[in-house]
Design a protein around this motif. Structure first.
Motif, PDB file in Angstrom:
ATOM      1  N   SER B   1      94.930 -13.024  40.879  1.00 59.35           N
ATOM      2  CA  SER B   1      96.128 -12.768  41.668  1.00 59.35           C
ATOM      3  C   SER B   1      96.635 -11.361  41.394  1.00 59.35           C
ATOM      4  O   SER B   1      96.284 -10.754  40.394  1.00 59.35           O
ATOM      5  CB  SER B   1      97.213 -13.786  41.341  1.00 59.35           C
ATOM      6  N   GLN B   2      97.404 -10.860  42.347  1.00 59.62           N
ATOM      7  CA  GLN B   2      97.907  -9.504  42.217  1.00 59.62           C
ATOM      8  C   GLN B   2      99.172  -9.446  41.369  1.00 59.62           C
ATOM      9  O   GLN B   2     100.006 -10.348  41.432  1.00 59.62           O
ATOM     10  CB  GLN B   2      98.210  -8.935  43.609  1.00 59.62           C
ATOM     11  N   THR B   3      99.295  -8.397  40.588  1.00 56.58           N
ATOM     12  CA  THR B   3     100.504  -8.187  39.794  1.00 56.58           C
ATOM     13  C   THR B   3     100.896  -6.727  39.894  1.00 56.58           C
ATOM     14  O   THR B   3     100.066  -5.852  40.148  1.00 56.58           O
ATOM     15  CB  THR B   3     100.283  -8.548  38.314  1.00 56.58           C
ATOM     16  N   ILE B   4     102.176  -6.485  39.699  1.00 49.09           N
ATOM     17  CA  ILE B   4     102.703  -5.128  39.699  1.00 49.09           C
ATOM     18  C   ILE B   4     103.643  -4.975  38.522  1.00 49.09           C
ATOM     19  O   ILE B   4     104.450  -5.874  38.255  1.00 49.09           O
ATOM     20  CB  ILE B   4     103.417  -4.793  41.031  1.00 49.09           C
ATOM     21  N   HIS B   5     103.499  -3.884  37.811  1.00 44.86           N
ATOM     22  CA  HIS B   5     104.345  -3.623  36.660  1.00 44.86           C
ATOM     23  C   HIS B   5     104.879  -2.210  36.733  1.00 44.86           C
ATOM     24  O   HIS B   5     104.148  -1.291  37.126  1.00 44.86           O
ATOM     25  CB  HIS B   5     103.569  -3.813  35.356  1.00 44.86           C
ATOM     26  N   GLN B   6     106.120  -2.033  36.364  1.00 39.41           N
ATOM     27  CA  GLN B   6     106.689  -0.702  36.284  1.00 39.41           C
ATOM     28  C   GLN B   6     107.453  -0.583  34.965  1.00 39.41           C
ATOM     29  O   GLN B   6     107.997  -1.564  34.460  1.00 39.41           O
ATOM     30  CB  GLN B   6     107.583  -0.369  37.481  1.00 39.41           C
ATOM     31  N   TRP B   7     107.487   0.634  34.461  1.00 39.54           N
ATOM     32  CA  TRP B   7     108.188   0.881  33.197  1.00 39.54           C
ATOM     33  C   TRP B   7     108.614   2.332  33.110  1.00 39.54           C
ATOM     34  O   TRP B   7     108.098   3.178  33.856  1.00 39.54           O
ATOM     35  CB  TRP B   7     107.277   0.501  32.027  1.00 39.54           C
ATOM     36  N   PRO B   8     109.631   2.607  32.280  1.00 36.62           N
ATOM     37  CA  PRO B   8     110.354   1.634  31.463  1.00 36.62           C
ATOM     38  C   PRO B   8     111.352   0.830  32.283  1.00 36.62           C
ATOM     39  O   PRO B   8     111.665   1.192  33.412  1.00 36.62           O
ATOM     40  CB  PRO B   8     111.083   2.543  30.461  1.00 36.62           C
ATOM     41  N   ALA B   9     111.848  -0.261  31.723  1.00 37.03           N
ATOM     42  CA  ALA B   9     112.798  -1.116  32.431  1.00 37.03           C
ATOM     43  C   ALA B   9     114.188  -0.488  32.470  1.00 37.03           C
ATOM     44  O   ALA B   9     114.923  -0.639  33.436  1.00 37.03           O
ATOM     45  CB  ALA B   9     112.871  -2.488  31.760  1.00 37.03           C
ATOM     46  N   THR B  10     114.523   0.204  31.399  1.00 36.10           N
ATOM     47  CA  THR B  10     115.852   0.823  31.301  1.00 36.10           C
ATOM     48  C   THR B  10     115.716   2.163  30.601  1.00 36.10           C
ATOM     49  O   THR B  10     114.937   2.280  29.643  1.00 36.10           O
ATOM     50  CB  THR B  10     116.806  -0.067  30.488  1.00 36.10           C
ATOM     51  N   LEU B  11     116.419   3.143  31.093  1.00 34.73           N
ATOM     52  CA  LEU B  11     116.472   4.404  30.352  1.00 34.73           C
ATOM     53  C   LEU B  11     117.761   5.146  30.648  1.00 34.73           C
ATOM     54  O   LEU B  11     118.305   5.052  31.753  1.00 34.73           O
ATOM     55  CB  LEU B  11     115.247   5.284  30.628  1.00 34.73           C
ATOM     56  N   VAL B  12     118.203   5.840  29.628  1.00 33.41           N
ATOM     57  CA  VAL B  12     119.406   6.659  29.700  1.00 33.41           C
ATOM     58  C   VAL B  12     118.989   8.082  29.380  1.00 33.41           C
ATOM     59  O   VAL B  12     118.418   8.332  28.309  1.00 33.41           O
ATOM     60  CB  VAL B  12     120.487   6.175  28.711  1.00 33.41           C
ATOM     61  N   GLN B  13     119.255   8.981  30.323  1.00 32.97           N
ATOM     62  CA  GLN B  13     118.786  10.355  30.174  1.00 32.97           C
ATOM     63  C   GLN B  13     119.938  11.337  30.391  1.00 32.97           C
ATOM     64  O   GLN B  13     120.814  11.100  31.231  1.00 32.97           O
ATOM     65  CB  GLN B  13     117.700  10.652  31.213  1.00 32.97           C
ATOM     66  N   PRO B  14     119.932  12.460  29.676  1.00 37.19           N
ATOM     67  CA  PRO B  14     120.963  13.482  29.932  1.00 37.19           C
ATOM     68  C   PRO B  14     120.635  14.284  31.179  1.00 37.19           C
ATOM     69  O   PRO B  14     119.459  14.394  31.593  1.00 37.19           O
ATOM     70  CB  PRO B  14     120.885  14.365  28.674  1.00 37.19           C
ATOM     71  N   VAL B  15     121.666  14.814  31.795  1.00 35.60           N
ATOM     72  CA  VAL B  15     121.483  15.701  32.943  1.00 35.60           C
ATOM     73  C   VAL B  15     120.571  16.857  32.556  1.00 35.60           C
ATOM     74  O   VAL B  15     120.686  17.406  31.463  1.00 35.60           O
ATOM     75  CB  VAL B  15     122.852  16.254  33.417  1.00 35.60           C
TER      76      VAL B  15
END
Lengths: 112, 112
Positions: B1-15
């Motif tokens: 079966s097909q799966t899709i993954h993306q990462w990271p789930a959460t991130l906090v970055q400075p301008v």
């Protein structure tokens, strides 16, 4: 300007009530999809409608594609708290077959 | 079966910092790939889509870019983030010729 406009934007109803969500456009779409999304997750496909006038049923959900293929509706019978979520319609932009655009969204809350 | 993954789930970055979000699909070949951005509780804005390796269509002029180095890999990047880049980013795939999108888990970006 949004190509796919949904109404209402927000809907809060009591468990057991019926509701209808609308997805309207001035453009013709070859097909339209409906998705439901829960907070923090990706949308999940509910149904695809292809033929003008088509009606599809998924348990208590009824989907209809307008005769002119410019609009669609989602009707929920006897809503339950589990139906709570963001409902999105989507379709292939008239300018590009693989360019899929989404409606403005309808946030539904069903109170127990 | 097909799966899709993306990462990271959460991130906090400075301008002003760089960004790289990755997405991979398994169990299919030559998928159409998409990056969307979603403001809180609203519809999805199409950012980029790709119908093949190295083929990227950009929908919104901005400081983001996308690349598809491999058939089932899609990357969203920025050299310098802006406050307005904050949002929920969703990667999706579809089979060629269908309008049905399958989404990853989403990446929530906060730019401070």
């Amino acid at each position: 300007t949004q190509l796919l406009e949904q109404s209402p934007q927000f809907l809060s109803i009591q468990e057991g009530e019926n509701l209808t969500v609308y997805c309207n456009s001035s453009s013709v779409f070859s097909s339209l999809q409906w998705y439901r999304q829960e907070p923090g997750e990706g949308p999940v496909l509910l149904v695809t409608v292809v033929t003008g006038g088509e009606v599809k049923k998924l348990k208590r959900l009824t989907f209809q594609f307008g005769d002119a293929r410019k609009d669609s509706s989602l009707h929920i019978t006897a809503a339950q708290p589990g139906d709570t979520g963001l409902y999105l319609c989507a379709g292939s932009h008239p300018s590009g077959t693989y360019k899929y655009i989404f409606g403005t969204g309808t946030r539904l809350k069903v109170l127990a | 079966s097909q799966t899709i993954h993306q990462w990271p789930a959460t991130l906090v970055q400075p301008v002003g910092s760089p960004l790289s979000l990755e997405c991979t699909v398994e169990g299919t070949s030559n998928p159409n790939l998409y990056w969307y951005r979603q403001a809180a509780g609203r519809g999805l804005q199409l950012l980029f889509y790709s119908v093949g390796i190295g083929q990227i269509s950009s929908e919104v002029p901005q400081n983001l870019s996308a690349s598809r180095p491999q058939d089932r890999q899609f990357i969203l990047s920025s050299k310098k983030l802006l406050l307005s880049d904050s949002g929920f980013y969703l990667c999706a795939w579809s089979e060629q010729g269908t309008g049905e999108l399958f989404f990853g888990e989403g990446s929530r970006l906060t730019v401070l």
